[in-house]
Motif scaffolding. Structure first.
Motif, short mmCIF file in Angstrom:
data_model
loop_
_atom_site.label_atom_id
_atom_site.label_comp_id
_atom_site.label_asym_id
_atom_site.label_seq_id
_atom_site.Cartn_x
_atom_site.Cartn_y
_atom_site.Cartn_z
N TYR A 42 0.81 -1.22 0.00
CA TYR A 42 0.00 0.00 0.00
C TYR A 42 0.84 1.27 0.00
CZ TYR A 42 -3.63 -3.36 0.90
OH TYR A 42 -4.46 -4.43 0.77
N ARG A 43 2.12 1.15 0.24
CA ARG A 43 2.99 2.33 0.23
C ARG A 43 3.73 2.51 -1.11
NH1 ARG A 43 3.78 4.84 5.22
NH2 ARG A 43 2.95 3.62 6.91
N VAL A 44 3.51 1.61 -2.05
CA VAL A 44 4.18 1.73 -3.35
C VAL A 44 3.44 2.79 -4.17
CG1 VAL A 44 4.77 0.53 -5.48
CG2 VAL A 44 4.93 -0.67 -3.29
N PRO A 45 4.15 3.83 -4.60
CA PRO A 45 3.49 4.88 -5.37
C PRO A 45 3.36 4.50 -6.85
CG PRO A 45 5.78 5.46 -5.04
CD PRO A 45 5.55 4.16 -4.31
N GLY A 46 2.37 5.07 -7.50
CA GLY A 46 2.24 4.93 -8.94
C GLY A 46 3.11 5.97 -9.62
N GLN A 47 3.37 5.75 -10.91
CA GLN A 47 4.16 6.71 -11.69
C GLN A 47 3.29 7.27 -12.80
OE1 GLN A 47 8.12 5.50 -12.83
NE2 GLN A 47 8.00 6.70 -14.72
N LYS A 48 3.24 8.57 -12.90
CA LYS A 48 2.47 9.24 -13.95
C LYS A 48 3.12 8.95 -15.30
CE LYS A 48 -0.51 12.67 -14.90
NZ LYS A 48 -1.86 12.27 -15.11
N ILE A 49 2.30 8.55 -16.26
CA ILE A 49 2.76 8.27 -17.62
C ILE A 49 1.99 9.18 -18.55
CG2 ILE A 49 3.05 6.51 -19.40
CD1 ILE A 49 4.67 5.85 -16.90
N GLY A 50 2.63 10.21 -19.07
CA GLY A 50 1.96 11.16 -19.95
C GLY A 50 0.84 11.88 -19.22
N ARG A 51 -0.17 12.33 -19.97
CA ARG A 51 -1.28 13.10 -19.38
C ARG A 51 -2.39 12.24 -18.84
NH1 ARG A 51 -3.59 17.88 -23.05
NH2 ARG A 51 -4.88 18.28 -21.24
N TYR A 52 -2.56 11.03 -19.37
CA TYR A 52 -3.79 10.30 -19.09
C TYR A 52 -3.62 8.98 -18.34
CZ TYR A 52 -5.42 13.58 -22.58
OH TYR A 52 -5.71 14.73 -23.27
N PHE A 53 -2.39 8.61 -17.99
CA PHE A 53 -2.19 7.31 -17.36
C PHE A 53 -1.30 7.41 -16.12
CE2 PHE A 53 -2.99 6.12 -21.81
CZ PHE A 53 -3.98 5.16 -21.63
N PRO A 63 4.69 -11.44 3.39
CA PRO A 63 4.77 -12.84 3.75
C PRO A 63 4.49 -13.74 2.55
CG PRO A 63 2.75 -11.87 4.60
CD PRO A 63 3.54 -10.76 3.99
N ALA A 64 5.00 -14.96 2.60
CA ALA A 64 4.96 -15.88 1.47
C ALA A 64 3.54 -16.19 0.99
CB ALA A 64 5.68 -17.18 1.82
N GLU A 65 2.57 -16.20 1.90
CA GLU A 65 1.21 -16.55 1.48
C GLU A 65 0.53 -15.47 0.63
OE1 GLU A 65 2.27 -16.51 4.64
OE2 GLU A 65 1.05 -15.14 5.79
N VAL A 66 1.08 -14.27 0.59
CA VAL A 66 0.51 -13.21 -0.27
C VAL A 66 1.52 -12.72 -1.30
CG1 VAL A 66 -1.18 -12.46 1.43
CG2 VAL A 66 1.07 -11.39 1.38
N ALA A 67 2.63 -13.43 -1.47
CA ALA A 67 3.66 -13.01 -2.43
C ALA A 67 3.08 -13.00 -3.84
CB ALA A 67 4.86 -13.94 -2.35
N ALA A 68 3.27 -11.89 -4.56
CA ALA A 68 2.73 -11.73 -5.91
C ALA A 68 3.32 -10.49 -6.58
CB ALA A 68 1.21 -11.62 -5.87
N ILE A 69 3.19 -10.46 -7.88
CA ILE A 69 3.51 -9.26 -8.65
C ILE A 69 2.17 -8.73 -9.18
CG2 ILE A 69 4.66 -8.32 -10.68
CD1 ILE A 69 6.63 -10.73 -10.40
N SER A 70 1.85 -7.50 -8.84
CA SER A 70 0.60 -6.90 -9.29
C SER A 70 0.92 -5.67 -10.13
CB SER A 70 -0.27 -6.48 -8.10
OG SER A 70 -0.62 -7.62 -7.33
N LEU A 71 0.25 -5.57 -11.26
CA LEU A 71 0.45 -4.45 -12.18
C LEU A 71 -0.87 -3.72 -12.33
CD1 LEU A 71 2.40 -6.49 -14.87
CD2 LEU A 71 3.38 -5.16 -12.98
N TYR A 72 -0.83 -2.40 -12.20
CA TYR A 72 -2.04 -1.59 -12.25
C TYR A 72 -1.85 -0.46 -13.25
CZ TYR A 72 -2.66 -3.71 -7.61
OH TYR A 72 -2.76 -4.58 -6.57
N VAL A 73 -2.88 -0.19 -14.05
CA VAL A 73 -2.90 0.98 -14.92
C VAL A 73 -4.14 1.77 -14.56
CG1 VAL A 73 -2.95 1.85 -17.28
CG2 VAL A 73 -1.69 -0.25 -16.76
N TYR A 74 -3.94 3.06 -14.30
CA TYR A 74 -5.04 3.96 -13.96
C TYR A 74 -5.21 4.99 -15.07
CZ TYR A 74 -4.22 2.18 -9.23
OH TYR A 74 -4.06 1.37 -8.15
N ALA A 75 -6.46 5.36 -15.35
CA ALA A 75 -6.76 6.48 -16.23
C ALA A 75 -6.88 7.73 -15.35
CB ALA A 75 -8.07 6.24 -16.97
#
Length: 125
Positions: A42-53, A63-75
């Motif tokens: 929850y502390r990982v910031p997003g990075q602005k990409i251009g004007r719209y993303f 912990p190992a039971e929730v280990a994952a790579i999650s990728l998010y794109v926001y408009a």
């Protein structure tokens, strides 16, 4: 002597060992987002990409039971960040033999402006 050995180990370590590198193409420009291992997604910031993303890559290793790579794109065209794409992979996933890392090559479209963002992500050992 102890500090000299520690410094030698730190200098010999790769700068981005065990990380996720995402390669983003938007509006003819290339962007990079690097995700380091974390236990606090929850502390990982997003990075602005251009004007719209905004792009966020989260690499949870503990912990190992929730280990994952999650990728998010926001408009962001409306002034607020609205999630339009999410992908989740196991933390232990390996890159494929194909040229597009573990995620494959993705096309994401901003709904009100029809702008296109492309990305792919790979793991560094």
């Amino acid at each position: 002597m102890k500090y000299t050995c520690l410094l030698a180990v730190l200098l010999g370590a790769p700068a981005f060992a065990d990380s996720v590198h995402c390669h983003i193409i938007y509006g003819g420009e290339n962007f990079s987002v690097v995700a380091q291992p974390t236990s606090d997604p929850y502390r990982v910031p997003g990075q602005k990409i251009g004007r719209y993303f905004e792009f966020k890559a989260v690499y949870v290793t503990t912990p190992a039971e929730v280990a994952a790579i999650s990728l998010y794109v926001y408009a962001t065209a409306s002034g607020e960040s609205v999630l339009i794409h999410q992908a989740k992979f196991p933390a232990g996933i390996a890159n494929t033999a194909a040229p597009w890392g573990f995620s494959g090559f993705n096309y994401i479209y901003e709904p009100s402006k029809s702008s296109e963002l492309q990305y792919w992500c790979e793991k560094a050992p």
